[in-house]
Design a protein around this motif. Sequence first.
Motif, PDB file in Angstrom:
ATOM      1  N   GLU A  32       0.775  -1.281   0.108  1.00  0.00           N
ATOM      2  CA  GLU A  32       0.307   0.572   0.018  1.00  0.00           C
ATOM      3  C   GLU A  32       0.735   1.380  -0.128  1.00  0.00           C
ATOM      4  OE1 GLU A  32      -4.500  -1.521   2.283  1.00  0.00           O
ATOM      5  OE2 GLU A  32      -2.456   0.015   3.458  1.00  0.00           O
ATOM      6  N   ASN A  33       1.951   1.740   0.970  1.00  0.00           N
ATOM      7  CA  ASN A  33       2.838   2.472   0.597  1.00  0.00           C
ATOM      8  C   ASN A  33       3.671   2.828  -0.751  1.00  0.00           C
ATOM      9  OD1 ASN A  33       2.109   3.250   3.439  1.00  0.00           O
ATOM     10  ND2 ASN A  33       4.043   1.921   4.406  1.00  0.00           N
ATOM     11  N   ALA A  34       3.560   1.731  -1.293  1.00  0.00           N
ATOM     12  CA  ALA A  34       3.968   1.688  -2.689  1.00  0.00           C
ATOM     13  C   ALA A  34       3.772   2.378  -3.416  1.00  0.00           C
ATOM     14  CB  ALA A  34       5.146   0.044  -3.724  1.00  0.00           C
ATOM     15  N   VAL A  57       9.999  -3.621  -3.035  1.00  0.00           N
ATOM     16  CA  VAL A  57      10.781  -2.972  -4.049  1.00  0.00           C
ATOM     17  C   VAL A  57       9.644  -1.750  -4.549  1.00  0.00           C
ATOM     18  CG1 VAL A  57      12.989  -2.505  -5.006  1.00  0.00           C
ATOM     19  CG2 VAL A  57      13.002  -4.344  -3.795  1.00  0.00           C
ATOM     20  N   ASP A  58       9.894  -0.559  -4.144  1.00  0.00           N
ATOM     21  CA  ASP A  58       9.179   0.219  -5.518  1.00  0.00           C
ATOM     22  C   ASP A  58       9.957   1.167  -5.998  1.00  0.00           C
ATOM     23  OD1 ASP A  58       8.978   2.643  -4.078  1.00  0.00           O
ATOM     24  OD2 ASP A  58       8.000   2.152  -2.623  1.00  0.00           O
ATOM     25  N   ASP A  59       9.419   1.763  -7.506  1.00  0.00           N
ATOM     26  CA  ASP A  59       9.977   3.062  -7.964  1.00  0.00           C
ATOM     27  C   ASP A  59       8.907   4.396  -7.664  1.00  0.00           C
ATOM     28  OD1 ASP A  59       7.846   2.180  -9.830  1.00  0.00           O
ATOM     29  OD2 ASP A  59       8.811   2.412 -11.423  1.00  0.00           O
ATOM     30  N   ALA A  76       3.390   9.164  12.393  1.00  0.00           N
ATOM     31  CA  ALA A  76       3.783   9.671  11.750  1.00  0.00           C
ATOM     32  C   ALA A  76       3.345   9.624  10.246  1.00  0.00           C
ATOM     33  CB  ALA A  76       5.334  10.108  11.582  1.00  0.00           C
ATOM     34  N   THR A  77       2.646  10.979   8.924  1.00  0.00           N
ATOM     35  CA  THR A  77       2.335  10.604   7.613  1.00  0.00           C
ATOM     36  C   THR A  77       2.225  11.545   7.357  1.00  0.00           C
ATOM     37  OG1 THR A  77       0.254   9.466   6.300  1.00  0.00           O
ATOM     38  CG2 THR A  77      -0.198  10.769   9.384  1.00  0.00           C
ATOM     39  N   SER A  78       2.341  10.941   5.429  1.00  0.00           N
ATOM     40  CA  SER A  78       2.486  12.343   4.693  1.00  0.00           C
ATOM     41  C   SER A  78       0.472  12.779   3.706  1.00  0.00           C
ATOM     42  CB  SER A  78       3.351  12.328   3.578  1.00  0.00           C
ATOM     43  OG  SER A  78       3.361  11.221   3.320  1.00  0.00           O
ATOM     44  N   LYS A  79       0.293  11.579   4.517  1.00  0.00           N
ATOM     45  CA  LYS A  79      -1.313  11.711   3.847  1.00  0.00           C
ATOM     46  C   LYS A  79      -2.406  11.908   4.413  1.00  0.00           C
ATOM     47  CE  LYS A  79       1.047   7.397   2.825  1.00  0.00           C
ATOM     48  NZ  LYS A  79       0.849   6.039   2.709  1.00  0.00           N
ATOM     49  N   LEU A  80      -2.466  12.447   5.903  1.00  0.00           N
ATOM     50  CA  LEU A  80      -3.836  12.932   5.771  1.00  0.00           C
ATOM     51  C   LEU A  80      -3.657  14.223   5.028  1.00  0.00           C
ATOM     52  CD1 LEU A  80      -5.024  11.778   8.970  1.00  0.00           C
ATOM     53  CD2 LEU A  80      -6.473  11.779   7.156  1.00  0.00           C
ATOM     54  N   GLY A  92      -3.010   4.057   2.655  1.00  0.00           N
ATOM     55  CA  GLY A  92      -2.571   4.625   4.308  1.00  0.00           C
ATOM     56  C   GLY A  92      -3.007   5.985   4.451  1.00  0.00           C
ATOM     57  N   PHE A  93      -3.580   6.164   5.645  1.00  0.00           N
ATOM     58  CA  PHE A  93      -3.935   7.294   6.600  1.00  0.00           C
ATOM     59  C   PHE A  93      -3.445   7.948   8.097  1.00  0.00           C
ATOM     60  CE2 PHE A  93      -7.573   4.839   6.325  1.00  0.00           C
ATOM     61  CZ  PHE A  93      -8.080   5.019   7.787  1.00  0.00           C
ATOM     62  N   ARG A  94      -2.737   6.151   8.478  1.00  0.00           N
ATOM     63  CA  ARG A  94      -2.550   6.609  10.263  1.00  0.00           C
ATOM     64  C   ARG A  94      -1.857   6.647  10.474  1.00  0.00           C
ATOM     65  NH1 ARG A  94      -7.640   2.822  12.032  1.00  0.00           N
ATOM     66  NH2 ARG A  94      -5.852   2.224  13.660  1.00  0.00           N
ATOM     67  N   GLY A  95      -0.688   5.771   9.617  1.00  0.00           N
ATOM     68  CA  GLY A  95       0.937   6.286  10.051  1.00  0.00           C
ATOM     69  C   GLY A  95       0.853   5.848  11.182  1.00  0.00           C
ATOM     70  N   GLU A  96       1.068   4.732  11.299  1.00  0.00           N
ATOM     71  CA  GLU A  96       1.058   3.291  12.390  1.00  0.00           C
ATOM     72  C   GLU A  96       1.801   2.170  11.764  1.00  0.00           C
ATOM     73  OE1 GLU A  96      -1.875   2.325  14.827  1.00  0.00           O
ATOM     74  OE2 GLU A  96      -3.028   2.002  12.980  1.00  0.00           O
ATOM     75  N   ALA A  97       1.953   1.989  10.063  1.00  0.00           N
ATOM     76  CA  ALA A  97       2.305   0.720   9.936  1.00  0.00           C
ATOM     77  C   ALA A  97       3.549   0.577  10.213  1.00  0.00           C
ATOM     78  CB  ALA A  97       1.497   1.109   8.751  1.00  0.00           C
ATOM     79  N   LEU A  98       3.962   1.689   9.884  1.00  0.00           N
ATOM     80  CA  LEU A  98       5.991   1.391   9.860  1.00  0.00           C
ATOM     81  C   LEU A  98       6.114   1.195  11.028  1.00  0.00           C
ATOM     82  CD1 LEU A  98       6.894   3.725   6.785  1.00  0.00           C
ATOM     83  CD2 LEU A  98       6.967   0.746   7.462  1.00  0.00           C
ATOM     84  N   PRO A  99       5.954   1.766  12.083  1.00  0.00           N
ATOM     85  CA  PRO A  99       6.347   1.706  13.839  1.00  0.00           C
ATOM     86  C   PRO A  99       5.881   0.120  14.086  1.00  0.00           C
ATOM     87  CG  PRO A  99       4.817   3.299  13.156  1.00  0.00           C
ATOM     88  CD  PRO A  99       5.255   3.062  12.381  1.00  0.00           C
TER      89      PRO A  99
HETATM   90  N1  ADP Z   1       7.199   3.070   0.024  1.00  0.00           N
HETATM   91  C1  ADP Z   1       7.560   4.455   0.199  1.00  0.00           C
HETATM   92  N2  ADP Z   1       7.240   5.179  -0.330  1.00  0.00           N
HETATM   93  C2  ADP Z   1       7.287   6.724   0.177  1.00  0.00           C
HETATM   94  N3  ADP Z   1       6.845   7.132   1.279  1.00  0.00           N
HETATM   95  C3  ADP Z   1       6.727   5.650   1.851  1.00  0.00           C
HETATM   96  C4  ADP Z   1       7.421   4.761   2.257  1.00  0.00           C
HETATM   97  N4  ADP Z   1       6.502   3.788   2.790  1.00  0.00           N
HETATM   98  C5  ADP Z   1       5.691   5.422   3.352  1.00  0.00           C
HETATM   99  N5  ADP Z   1       6.661   5.792   3.450  1.00  0.00           N
HETATM  100  C6  ADP Z   1       5.775   7.349   3.567  1.00  0.00           C
HETATM  101  O1  ADP Z   1       6.033   7.341   5.547  1.00  0.00           O
HETATM  102  C7  ADP Z   1       5.200   7.440   6.197  1.00  0.00           C
HETATM  103  C8  ADP Z   1       4.393   6.401   6.843  1.00  0.00           C
HETATM  104  O2  ADP Z   1       4.371   5.342   5.967  1.00  0.00           O
HETATM  105  P1  ADP Z   1       3.267   4.608   7.790  1.00  0.00           P
HETATM  106  O3  ADP Z   1       4.040   3.952   8.679  1.00  0.00           O
HETATM  107  O4  ADP Z   1       2.844   2.997   6.775  1.00  0.00           O
HETATM  108  O5  ADP Z   1       1.022   5.256   7.529  1.00  0.00           O
HETATM  109  P2  ADP Z   1       0.700   5.610   6.777  1.00  0.00           P
HETATM  110  O6  ADP Z   1       0.773   4.957   5.671  1.00  0.00           O
HETATM  111  O7  ADP Z   1      -0.535   5.493   7.119  1.00  0.00           O
HETATM  112  O8  ADP Z   1       0.928   6.748   5.976  1.00  0.00           O
HETATM  113  C9  ADP Z   1       4.475   7.910   4.484  1.00  0.00           C
HETATM  114  O9  ADP Z   1       2.804   8.512   5.015  1.00  0.00           O
HETATM  115  C10 ADP Z   1       5.035   7.977   3.755  1.00  0.00           C
HETATM  116  O10 ADP Z   1       5.117   9.626   3.982  1.00  0.00           O
END
Ligand code: ADP
Length: 585
Positions: A32-34, A57-59, A76-80, A92-99
């Motif tokens: 989803e992030n990709a 791996v994404d481009d 932390a998210t760049s999406k809301l 995405g929008f919750r900013g919690e997947a990666l942590p």
């Molecule tokens: N593959 C990616 N390419 C570019 N930015 C990414 C990628 N994965 C994550 N990010 C950045 O990291 C932030 C946090 O990701 P994530 O924890 O999944 O939360 P969310 O997707 O809900 O924002 C994203 O909002 C995005 O800005």
Amino acid sequence: MPIRRLPDQLVNQIAAGEVVERPASALKELVENAIDAGATRIAIELEAGGVDHLSVVDDGCGMDAAELRLAVERHATSKLPDGDLSAIATLGFRGEALPSIASVARLTLASRTAAREGWALAIDHGRIVADGPAALPPGTRATVDGLFAQVPARRKFLKSERAELAACLDVVRRLAMATPHVAFDLRHGGRRLLGAEHAPDLPARLAALLGRDFTDNAVAIDLDREELRLGGLAGVPTFNRGVADHQFLFVNGRPVRDRLLVGAVRGAYQDLLARDRHPVVALFLDVPADFVDVNVHPAKTEVRFRDAGLVRGMIVSGLRRALDAAGHRASTTIAAGALAAFVAEPMAWSAPAPSMAGMPFPTGAAGQGHLADTASAWLAPAVRSEAPAAANAYPLGVARAQVAGTYIVAETTDGMILVDQHAAHERLTLEKLKAAAAGRGVASQLLLLPQVVELDAASAAHLVEAAPDFAALGLELEGFGPAAVLVRATPAALGACDATALVRDLADDLAAFDRGMALGERLDAVAATMACHASVRAGRLLSVPEMNALLREMEVTPHSGQCNHGRPTWVRLARTDLEKLFGRR
Ligand SMILES: Nc1ncnc2c1ncn2[C@@H]1O[C@H](COP(=O)(O)OP(=O)(O)O)[C@@H](O)[C@H]1O
Ligand SMILES: [Mg+2]
């Protein structure tokens, strides 16, 4: 115990409990992030069902060092956009997947934007273990190693490698369906298990992922209502499956598993399929962002609609309209299967033809002569004398003969058709019942002697409660003591039927109904059960005019291509198929 604030690592592990259930859920978040990052190619590698290792791996747009460090922070998210939860346009929008992932595994993020140098950050169960420059092309590589390696309580809930891999494949397939413009490549232990090149449009992507079999046996859905749009493909009822896993539903491009949507699909196919059979559908619902709440579940796979009734009605009528338009169409796959069966079984009388190695059919003059003799004995002269030209006029052709007292052989312009007369008749009865019920009620046939049917008290009560609905279909019954009903009349369309068996089956129906089921759907189900009890016509000898009458009726009756249990009522053998059977092609 004193109240205290929990440390971040613990908070992340708690969130991971909901977000990262298994490798497939971590994979879903990374893919989803990709997609959100604008990727055009996504390559996925898995080891041991994704438990030991998974990488994406994404481009896409990539992240610089500062963004990487932020990305793994909680919330932390760049999406809301403007912090507005009702205007979500990303997956995405919750900013919690990666942590969350980083708290239960070793997560390595290597990333590069178009403008800056590449950077890599590694976190092992919440601790940063690497943070420095890295060389890679623009885009992002996310790697998860040893999922739950230090969380034995979670690890023991993982299923077999095969089951985890299947879940990973399912997740990627669903995401890929909604994003035809992105190319996907998934490998497990180095073996490519899923590949989809860029597709020009949705149908092309669906064909690539679900197979031509599906797209050839599906009808296009296209419906606009107010600001809602429903598109996609719905399999014809004969193209059914034993499990409901082949239903792919999307809301604004997001794969969802929503009970409302699943129920609406079931409602649409309700009387076209047996209860234990399931249609194959890929449906895409597009609604204004503020019409749907996607923030219902941490894994974002469930949604809530502002007007659930509107959505449900739209799906039921969108599917019904398309299936109605498909009319008497049956699955080509089943016809192909029937043909394969023809080919597979060498006939008892066929002499071996050594010169035609590998070909199961006699093609020599002797074989053909034999067949011609058999055919002429088989076809009554009266049948053969019917004008062959008449076949041109009708889609289901002109009846030529009846086989086994059960199957009608009809000749069409480009081959022949076999009709299962019992299945077809049952279907016609159902459609007749439904059409009449929609109009002014069905003719009923008074029983000479009202019949008492003994049941249990609950069933009797349910039946009496539903008596007005039954009456609309021509079945008249009333209560008879606490645990029985009295049947006064049965639907005329059923002919002479066993009222006791009919009423018992209807009681079973009522017990099985969903409480949420709409009245119309319940009536359809009841009508289908009634049609099963129609005077059985299998084994009955039909005259040629009777057979033709049945064919003509099928042509003008909706859904006559399948019986009420989703089996085909007819199969076609094209002339080219016949020619193949005889080695002429
Ligand atoms: N593959 C990616 N390419 C570019 N930015 C990414 C990628 N994965 C994550 N990010 C950045 O990291 C932030 C946090 O990701 P994530 O924890 O999944 O939360 P969310 O997707 O809900 O924002 C994203 O909002 C995005 O800005
Ligand atoms: Mg995300």
